[in-house]
Scaffold this active site. Structure first.
Site, PDB file in Angstrom:
ATOM      1  N   LYS A  25       0.845  -1.206   0.000  1.00 35.83           N
ATOM      2  CA  LYS A  25       0.000   0.000   0.000  1.00 35.83           C
ATOM      3  C   LYS A  25       0.881   1.257   0.000  1.00 35.83           C
ATOM      4  CE  LYS A  25      -1.826   1.685   4.024  1.00 35.83           C
ATOM      5  NZ  LYS A  25      -1.479   3.091   4.171  1.00 35.83           N
ATOM      6  N   ASN A  26       1.884   1.265   0.874  1.00 40.30           N
ATOM      7  CA  ASN A  26       2.680   2.487   1.039  1.00 40.30           C
ATOM      8  C   ASN A  26       3.663   2.722  -0.101  1.00 40.30           C
ATOM      9  OD1 ASN A  26       1.285   2.988   3.325  1.00 40.30           O
ATOM     10  ND2 ASN A  26       2.959   2.593   4.757  1.00 40.30           N
ATOM     11  N   ARG A  65      -3.870  10.502   4.108  1.00 41.77           N
ATOM     12  CA  ARG A  65      -2.798  11.478   4.213  1.00 41.77           C
ATOM     13  C   ARG A  65      -1.867  11.447   3.004  1.00 41.77           C
ATOM     14  NH1 ARG A  65      -0.306  14.574   7.995  1.00 41.77           N
ATOM     15  NH2 ARG A  65       1.901  14.691   7.543  1.00 41.77           N
ATOM     16  N   CYS A  98      -4.525  13.295  12.933  1.00 39.49           N
ATOM     17  CA  CYS A  98      -4.762  11.880  12.716  1.00 39.49           C
ATOM     18  C   CYS A  98      -4.590  11.197  14.052  1.00 39.49           C
ATOM     19  CB  CYS A  98      -3.758  11.424  11.676  1.00 39.49           C
ATOM     20  SG  CYS A  98      -3.118   9.815  11.857  1.00 39.49           S
ATOM     21  N   ARG A 114       1.373  15.007  13.072  1.00 48.07           N
ATOM     22  CA  ARG A 114       1.768  14.831  11.676  1.00 48.07           C
ATOM     23  C   ARG A 114       1.790  16.128  10.858  1.00 48.07           C
ATOM     24  NH1 ARG A 114      -0.837   9.204   9.591  1.00 48.07           N
ATOM     25  NH2 ARG A 114       1.108   8.998   8.470  1.00 48.07           N
ATOM     26  N   PRO A 115       2.703  17.045  11.166  1.00 50.41           N
ATOM     27  CA  PRO A 115       2.795  18.278  10.371  1.00 50.41           C
ATOM     28  C   PRO A 115       3.359  18.007   8.972  1.00 50.41           C
ATOM     29  CG  PRO A 115       4.560  18.178  11.988  1.00 50.41           C
ATOM     30  CD  PRO A 115       3.703  16.964  12.227  1.00 50.41           C
ATOM     31  N   ILE A 116       3.357  19.050   8.110  1.00 49.91           N
ATOM     32  CA  ILE A 116       3.899  18.900   6.749  1.00 49.91           C
ATOM     33  C   ILE A 116       4.981  19.946   6.468  1.00 49.91           C
ATOM     34  CG2 ILE A 116       1.992  17.747   5.517  1.00 49.91           C
ATOM     35  CD1 ILE A 116       1.311  20.882   4.896  1.00 49.91           C
ATOM     36  N   ASP A 117       5.533  20.484   7.572  1.00 48.73           N
ATOM     37  CA  ASP A 117       6.528  21.549   7.415  1.00 48.73           C
ATOM     38  C   ASP A 117       7.728  21.131   6.565  1.00 48.73           C
ATOM     39  OD1 ASP A 117       6.923  19.786   9.639  1.00 48.73           O
ATOM     40  OD2 ASP A 117       8.514  21.080  10.378  1.00 48.73           O
ATOM     41  N   LEU A 118       8.147  19.863   6.675  1.00 47.61           N
ATOM     42  CA  LEU A 118       9.340  19.433   5.926  1.00 47.61           C
ATOM     43  C   LEU A 118       9.059  19.383   4.430  1.00 47.61           C
ATOM     44  CD1 LEU A 118      10.501  16.594   8.359  1.00 47.61           C
ATOM     45  CD2 LEU A 118      11.368  18.931   8.204  1.00 47.61           C
ATOM     46  N   ASP A 128       5.005   1.080  12.047  1.00 50.81           N
ATOM     47  CA  ASP A 128       3.751   0.448  11.619  1.00 50.81           C
ATOM     48  C   ASP A 128       3.589  -0.961  12.209  1.00 50.81           C
ATOM     49  OD1 ASP A 128       2.978   2.642  10.240  1.00 50.81           O
ATOM     50  OD2 ASP A 128       3.472   1.885   8.250  1.00 50.81           O
ATOM     51  N   VAL A 161       8.712   7.472  16.643  1.00 53.29           N
ATOM     52  CA  VAL A 161       8.385   8.119  15.353  1.00 53.29           C
ATOM     53  C   VAL A 161       7.144   9.006  15.462  1.00 53.29           C
ATOM     54  CG1 VAL A 161       7.855   7.723  12.915  1.00 53.29           C
ATOM     55  CG2 VAL A 161       9.504   6.238  14.090  1.00 53.29           C
ATOM     56  N   ARG A 189      -8.476  -0.618   5.162  1.00 53.50           N
ATOM     57  CA  ARG A 189      -7.707   0.391   4.409  1.00 53.50           C
ATOM     58  C   ARG A 189      -6.338  -0.141   4.009  1.00 53.50           C
ATOM     59  NH1 ARG A 189      -7.266   6.198   7.045  1.00 53.50           N
ATOM     60  NH2 ARG A 189      -5.813   6.291   5.312  1.00 53.50           N
TER      61      ARG A 189
HETATM   62  C1  UD1 Z   1       4.533   7.026   6.206  1.00 49.65           C
HETATM   63  C2  UD1 Z   1       3.652   5.807   6.116  1.00 49.65           C
HETATM   64  C3  UD1 Z   1       3.176   5.381   7.503  1.00 49.65           C
HETATM   65  C4  UD1 Z   1       4.400   5.184   8.419  1.00 49.65           C
HETATM   66  C5  UD1 Z   1       5.301   6.408   8.404  1.00 49.65           C
HETATM   67  C6  UD1 Z   1       6.598   6.207   9.176  1.00 49.65           C
HETATM   68  C7  UD1 Z   1       2.573   6.015   3.959  1.00 49.65           C
HETATM   69  C8  UD1 Z   1       1.341   6.260   3.190  1.00 49.65           C
HETATM   70  N1  UD1 Z   1       2.494   6.127   5.295  1.00 49.65           N
HETATM   71  O1  UD1 Z   1       3.747   8.090   6.754  1.00 49.65           O
HETATM   72  O2  UD1 Z   1       2.454   4.168   7.376  1.00 49.65           O
HETATM   73  O3  UD1 Z   1       3.950   4.964   9.736  1.00 49.65           O
HETATM   74  O4  UD1 Z   1       5.665   6.748   7.042  1.00 49.65           O
HETATM   75  O5  UD1 Z   1       7.274   5.081   8.717  1.00 49.65           O
HETATM   76  O6  UD1 Z   1       3.606   5.694   3.398  1.00 49.65           O
HETATM   77  N2  UD1 Z   1       6.982  14.899  10.267  1.00 49.65           N
HETATM   78  C9  UD1 Z   1       7.199  16.232  10.533  1.00 49.65           C
HETATM   79  N3  UD1 Z   1       7.090  17.126   9.500  1.00 49.65           N
HETATM   80  C10 UD1 Z   1       6.800  16.730   8.220  1.00 49.65           C
HETATM   81  C11 UD1 Z   1       6.581  15.357   7.970  1.00 49.65           C
HETATM   82  C12 UD1 Z   1       6.689  14.459   9.023  1.00 49.65           C
HETATM   83  O7  UD1 Z   1       7.465  16.614  11.661  1.00 49.65           O
HETATM   84  O8  UD1 Z   1       6.730  17.587   7.322  1.00 49.65           O
HETATM   85  C13 UD1 Z   1       7.060  13.918  11.394  1.00 49.65           C
HETATM   86  C14 UD1 Z   1       5.697  13.238  11.651  1.00 49.65           C
HETATM   87  O9  UD1 Z   1       4.879  14.028  12.468  1.00 49.65           O
HETATM   88  C15 UD1 Z   1       6.108  11.947  12.311  1.00 49.65           C
HETATM   89  C16 UD1 Z   1       7.448  11.637  11.623  1.00 49.65           C
HETATM   90  O10 UD1 Z   1       7.890  12.845  11.024  1.00 49.65           O
HETATM   91  O11 UD1 Z   1       6.311  12.140  13.675  1.00 49.65           O
HETATM   92  C17 UD1 Z   1       7.338  10.550  10.559  1.00 49.65           C
HETATM   93  O12 UD1 Z   1       6.406  10.935   9.588  1.00 49.65           O
HETATM   94  P1  UD1 Z   1       6.563  10.512   8.057  1.00 49.65           P
HETATM   95  O13 UD1 Z   1       7.798   9.692   7.909  1.00 49.65           O
HETATM   96  O14 UD1 Z   1       6.429  11.731   7.217  1.00 49.65           O
HETATM   97  O15 UD1 Z   1       5.296   9.580   7.873  1.00 49.65           O
HETATM   98  P2  UD1 Z   1       4.266   9.593   6.681  1.00 49.65           P
HETATM   99  O16 UD1 Z   1       4.962   9.809   5.386  1.00 49.65           O
HETATM  100  O17 UD1 Z   1       3.122  10.459   7.035  1.00 49.65           O
END
Ligand code: UD1
Length: 416
Positions: A22-23, A93, A117, A122-126, A305, A327, A396
């Site tokens: 899926k991922n 997401r 969630c 789960r921010p998207i700042d990066l 996961d 994480v 899902r």
């Molecule tokens: C993906 C996987 C999810 C898995 C996760 C970690 C998919 C669809 N989902 O989620 O199943 O649990 O990787 O292996 O592939 N973070 C920030 N800022 C950002 C982005 C992330 O602070 O801009 C933080 C998140 O809050 C979290 C950590 O980084 O604490 C890991 O998140 P991330 O690796 O981005 O996970 P996803 O891509 O959302």
């Protein structure tokens, strides 16, 4: 909301065919939108998240159809819409990954913030910092992100944390940016390597995916291709866990053992009997049950996961085990549900302290996908009957979960 009714299972036996990841599928679907030609994807799991992503593709002006049960064709000759629909994006997401192909091909994109969630903030700042470094002008307000840039340029990007989603979004964007992009401290998960392999098959120039420093040289055009998605390592890890929680002799087929090495290494420590071949593993006998400590980490550490699923296993082994979740900031919602089943788990911050106990069947609720799978596995070993509600969350991420479990001897009934 549907439910699974599970009875204690004496023995699991037979073969499980593990489906496509899926991922890996979700980012590859987003990346396929960079190309106006037809893309054929094989080993695609038939999951609600995949259908939701396909709905977004239709909304943007694309077409998709399943040419076989696991073969999906996508074509998007022209992007006719740059605004992503809130209804579909809020359902998963990973839909935030369409930000990159739409921005690259349309020059602008408007996408709802993916929101919170149950497993953390789960921010998207990066993601956004990376797009800005590549020249995008970003505005945020009223729950939406708007980005504009006629042509992204290459950049040197250092991620504060090796985020999987940010690495994927930026690799997709950089594939067609002007010049060279380096992403440092990036994610190294097998799904990142699969995404890069897919993009390279379409003509992209991505080097060193799977290491923590990726180099991407932007190209002007990508072309049609056919690509087979990697097997789902978390589905494999889930059945592996079921195999060592119950008395069993099961073989998991269509897997890449290297992808589940961090899980097998930990389970071997607690006495699991796992034999591996090129594309399968065989699990024999119930794990004799000694305690261990697990810390979730980005790949190649123990995957977050698998945390809930490993918790279900460790609450049935003897002695005290610790699980530290590094994480996500709120990924312990399965614990009150496991405790309802007789588990003896306390939470202190990001650490779960697990003392071995005998589980008893109870009515419980899936709070997220992997938490739900953990409750199903607990139900297999609990005395009596367990009812797991909210199974749509489990569906899902697991294709025919109940059917695959029944095929190896589990007693599980589905009510929709
Ligand atoms: C993906 C996987 C999810 C898995 C996760 C970690 C998919 C669809 N989902 O989620 O199943 O649990 O990787 O292996 O592939 N973070 C920030 N800022 C950002 C982005 C992330 O602070 O801009 C933080 C998140 O809050 C979290 C950590 O980084 O604490 C890991 O998140 P991330 O690796 O981005 O996970 P996803 O891509 O959302």
């Amino acid at each position: 909301m549907g439910k699974y009714t599970i009875s204690q299972t004496d023995f699991l036996e037979g073969e499980v065919l593990i489906g496509g990841s899926k991922n890996a599928t979700l980012p590859i679907l987003a990346a396929s939108l960079l190309c106006p030609d037809k893309i054929t994807l094989k080993n695609v799991p038939n999951l609600v998240d995949v259908s939701n992503m396909c709905n977004i593709i239709s909304h943007l002006g694309g077409k998709y159809n399943f040419e076989a049960a696991d073969e999906l064709c996508i074509s998007l000759p022209e992007i006719t819409e740059h605004k992503a629909p809130y209804e579909s994006v809020s359902k998963l997401r990973a839909s935030f990954l369409i930000m990159s192909p739409v921005l690259v091909r349309y020059g602008k994109v408007r996408i709802p913030l993916p929101g919170g969630c149950p497993i953390g903030t789960r921010p998207i700042d990066l993601h956004l910092k990376g797009f800005s470094a590549m020249g995008a002008k970003i505005k945020q307000g009223h729950g939406y992100i708007e980005a504009k840039c006629p042509k992204l340029h290459g950049a040197n990007i250092y991620l504060d944390f090796p985020s999987v989603g940010a690495t994927e979004n930026l690799i997709i964007a950089a594939s067609m940016a002007e010049g060279e992009t380096i992403i440092e401290n990036c994610a190294t998960e097998p799904e990142i390597v699969d995404l890069a392999n897919f993009l390279n098959k379409m003509g992209a120039r991505i080097q060193n995916a799977g290491s923590d420093k990726i180099k991407i040289v932007g190209v002007d055009k990508l072309h049609a291709c056919s690509y087979s998605i990697i097997p789902d390592r978390i589905e494999a890890g889930t059945f592996l866990t079921a195999g060592i929680m119950c008395e069993s002799d099961i073989t998991l087929k269509n897997i890449i053992p290297d992808h589940i090495r961090p899980i097998m290494a930990k389970y071997s420590e607690i006495g699991a009997d796992i034999k591996e071949g090129d594309n399968y593993i065989r699990i024999k006998g119930k794990c004799k049950g000694i305690n261990t400590d697990i810390m979730t980490m980005p790949h190649p550490g123990f995957p977050t996961d698998m945390q809930a699923i490993a918790t279900a296993l460790l609450c049935t082994t003897s002695g005290r085990s610790l699980i530290v979740e590094t994480v996500f900031d709120n990924r312990f919602l399965h614990i009150p549900e496991l405790n309802r089943m007789g588990a003896n788990i306390k939470v202190d911050g990001r650490t779960a302290i697990i003392d071995g106990a005998k589980l008893t069947g109870a009515k419980v609720k899936a709070t997220d996908l992997r938490a739900g799978a953990a409750l199903v596995l607990a139900g297999l070993v609990a005395k009596g009957k367990t009812e797991v509600e909210n199974i749509e969350l489990i569906q899902r991420g697991y294709e025919n979960f109940d059917e695959k479990l029944r095929k190896i001897g589990a007693s599980i009934k589905t009510t929709l």
